[in-house]
Design a protein around this motif. Structure first.
Motif, PDB file in Angstrom:
ATOM      1  N   MET A  92      -6.096  10.888  -5.029  1.00  0.00           N
ATOM      2  CA  MET A  92      -5.021  10.687  -4.024  1.00  0.00           C
ATOM      3  C   MET A  92      -5.076   9.459  -2.845  1.00  0.00           C
ATOM      4  O   MET A  92      -6.296   9.613  -2.373  1.00  0.00           O
ATOM      5  N   ILE A  93      -4.162   8.821  -2.848  1.00  0.00           N
ATOM      6  CA  ILE A  93      -4.143   7.676  -1.741  1.00  0.00           C
ATOM      7  C   ILE A  93      -3.442   8.336  -0.634  1.00  0.00           C
ATOM      8  O   ILE A  93      -2.269   8.661  -0.677  1.00  0.00           O
ATOM      9  N   ASP A  94      -3.758   8.164   0.817  1.00  0.00           N
ATOM     10  CA  ASP A  94      -3.018   8.413   1.871  1.00  0.00           C
ATOM     11  C   ASP A  94      -2.542   7.004   2.426  1.00  0.00           C
ATOM     12  O   ASP A  94      -3.209   6.053   2.641  1.00  0.00           O
ATOM     13  N   LEU A  95      -1.382   6.823   2.508  1.00  0.00           N
ATOM     14  CA  LEU A  95      -0.604   5.771   3.009  1.00  0.00           C
ATOM     15  C   LEU A  95       0.082   5.924   4.257  1.00  0.00           C
ATOM     16  O   LEU A  95       0.776   6.822   4.574  1.00  0.00           O
ATOM     17  N   TYR A  96      -0.692   5.282   5.285  1.00  0.00           N
ATOM     18  CA  TYR A  96      -0.330   5.479   6.839  1.00  0.00           C
ATOM     19  C   TYR A  96       1.040   4.454   6.769  1.00  0.00           C
ATOM     20  O   TYR A  96       0.728   3.141   6.967  1.00  0.00           O
ATOM     21  N   PHE A  97       2.102   5.238   7.244  1.00  0.00           N
ATOM     22  CA  PHE A  97       3.442   4.182   7.086  1.00  0.00           C
ATOM     23  C   PHE A  97       4.375   4.459   8.071  1.00  0.00           C
ATOM     24  O   PHE A  97       4.467   5.362   8.536  1.00  0.00           O
ATOM     25  N   TRP A  98       5.183   3.817   8.204  1.00  0.00           N
ATOM     26  CA  TRP A  98       6.333   3.735   9.090  1.00  0.00           C
ATOM     27  C   TRP A  98       7.258   2.867   8.273  1.00  0.00           C
ATOM     28  O   TRP A  98       7.056   1.528   7.782  1.00  0.00           O
TER      29      TRP A  98
ATOM     30  N   GLY B 104     -12.415   6.022  -3.784  1.00  0.00           N
ATOM     31  CA  GLY B 104     -12.752   4.673  -3.799  1.00  0.00           C
ATOM     32  C   GLY B 104     -13.618   4.100  -4.940  1.00  0.00           C
ATOM     33  O   GLY B 104     -13.677   4.850  -5.900  1.00  0.00           O
ATOM     34  N   PRO B 105     -13.873   2.757  -4.693  1.00  0.00           N
ATOM     35  CA  PRO B 105     -14.641   2.173  -6.281  1.00  0.00           C
ATOM     36  C   PRO B 105     -15.966   2.985  -6.503  1.00  0.00           C
ATOM     37  O   PRO B 105     -16.232   2.997  -7.646  1.00  0.00           O
ATOM     38  N   ASP B 106     -16.585   3.777  -5.418  1.00  0.00           N
ATOM     39  CA  ASP B 106     -17.586   4.353  -5.933  1.00  0.00           C
ATOM     40  C   ASP B 106     -17.706   5.902  -6.062  1.00  0.00           C
ATOM     41  O   ASP B 106     -18.523   6.440  -5.818  1.00  0.00           O
TER      42      ASP B 106
ATOM     43  N   ALA C 191     -16.447   7.602  -3.395  1.00  0.00           N
ATOM     44  CA  ALA C 191     -16.213   7.875  -2.065  1.00  0.00           C
ATOM     45  C   ALA C 191     -15.119   7.293  -1.465  1.00  0.00           C
ATOM     46  O   ALA C 191     -14.660   6.262  -1.951  1.00  0.00           O
ATOM     47  N   PRO C 192     -14.648   7.977  -0.294  1.00  0.00           N
ATOM     48  CA  PRO C 192     -13.407   7.388   0.096  1.00  0.00           C
ATOM     49  C   PRO C 192     -13.537   6.114   0.770  1.00  0.00           C
ATOM     50  O   PRO C 192     -14.675   5.626   1.282  1.00  0.00           O
ATOM     51  N   ILE C 193     -12.376   5.244   0.826  1.00  0.00           N
ATOM     52  CA  ILE C 193     -12.521   3.856   1.409  1.00  0.00           C
ATOM     53  C   ILE C 193     -11.072   3.753   2.098  1.00  0.00           C
ATOM     54  O   ILE C 193     -10.195   4.171   1.878  1.00  0.00           O
ATOM     55  N   SER C 194     -11.069   3.145   3.336  1.00  0.00           N
ATOM     56  CA  SER C 194     -10.101   3.076   4.006  1.00  0.00           C
ATOM     57  C   SER C 194      -9.771   1.429   4.296  1.00  0.00           C
ATOM     58  O   SER C 194     -10.870   0.729   4.192  1.00  0.00           O
ATOM     59  N   ILE C 195      -8.561   1.014   4.244  1.00  0.00           N
ATOM     60  CA  ILE C 195      -8.251  -0.264   4.172  1.00  0.00           C
ATOM     61  C   ILE C 195      -6.909  -0.655   5.082  1.00  0.00           C
ATOM     62  O   ILE C 195      -5.833   0.105   5.017  1.00  0.00           O
TER      63      ILE C 195
END
Ligand SMILES: N[C@@H](CCC(=O)N[C@@H](CS)C(=O)NCC(=O)O)C(=O)O
Length: 222
Positions: free
Chosen positions: A1-7, A60-62, A64-68
């Motif tokens: 699941m991806i969380d999108l921080y959005f407006w 994420g790629p490994d 584990a979670p990744i934030s971008i």
């Protein structure tokens, strides 16, 4: 699941469009810019520039979670993750990247500054004229490019188109007559007619509550 921080703004819609096009599962996390939520310590830990969009991919790629943060970097990441809209072959990939950076460093900031200065109570004619002219020039660049190819980076629809399209929705405010930019007009209509684009580009404030209840109905954990 991806969380999108959005407006719901053009930079935010780039990512909802990408997620709808690729059908990667995601959850919307509102960052209410009008309440200054982009400045909270929790959000700054994900997006140190204090701007949305940002994502957290819990897988994420490994594993584990990744934030971008930065919409261009997010589009590249999601393109690689999905294997869609961001070719691996070096020549095609470079074509996509140059038009992606053209949007992120040119069209987006120039159109953004034009909107900023136009909506201020205090009107600074030099600033309004400068950013309006520069934005119009960038539309013309796109129109010339689109006379040579179907999409910005060539014959295939790509993340470069996704980056640019939401930023050209405001052509009326700029006083652009679409008839004068026939190639841009053809592209604007074709991109807007895509199912994923239409879905992603219409995600707005009401969707936060709707999405949450859809996910709960589907039994998925946010
Ligand atoms: N270069 C950034 C720009 C992001 C950006 O400017 N986002 C705006 C909304 S469109 C924002 O978060 N503004 C909040 C603020 O100005 O405080 C990107 O492409 O992600």
């Amino acid at each position: 699941m991806i969380d999108l921080y959005f407006w719901p703004t053009p930079n935010g819609w780039k990512i909802t469009i990408m997620l709808e096009e690729t059908k990667l599962p995601y959850r919307l996390v509102p960052v209410d810019l009008s309440k200054g939520e982009q400045h909270t310590p929790d959000f700054l830990a994900i997006s140190p520039n204090g701007r949305m969009p940002a994502i957290v991919d819990h897988d994420g790629p490994d594993g584990a979670p990744i934030s971008i943060f930065e919409s261009g970097a997010i589009l590249q990441y999601l393109g690689d993750k999905s294997g869609m809209l961001y070719p691996r072959e070096r020549r095609a990939r470079t074509a996509v990247e140059q038009w992606l950076f053209w949007q992120n460093a040119g069209l987006g900031p120039m159109a953004g500054q034009r909107a900023h200065f136009s909506y201020q109570k205090e009107k600074i004619p030099y600033a309004i004229e400068r950013y309006t002219n520069e934005t119009k020039r960038l539309y013309e660049v796109a129109d010339k490019r689109l006379a040579q190819s179907e999409y910005l980076a060539g014959d295939e629809f790509s993340i470069a188109d996704i980056a640019a399209w939401p930023w050209t929705r405001g052509y009326k405010n700029l006083g652009i007559d679409p008839e004068t930019l026939p190639n841009w007009r053809r592209w604007f209509k074709a991109v807007g007619a895509r199912e994923g684009v239409a879905r992603g580009a219409n995600i707005g404030k009401d969707d936060f509550a709707k999405r949450q209840s859809e996910m709960l109905d589907a039994g998925s954990t946010p």
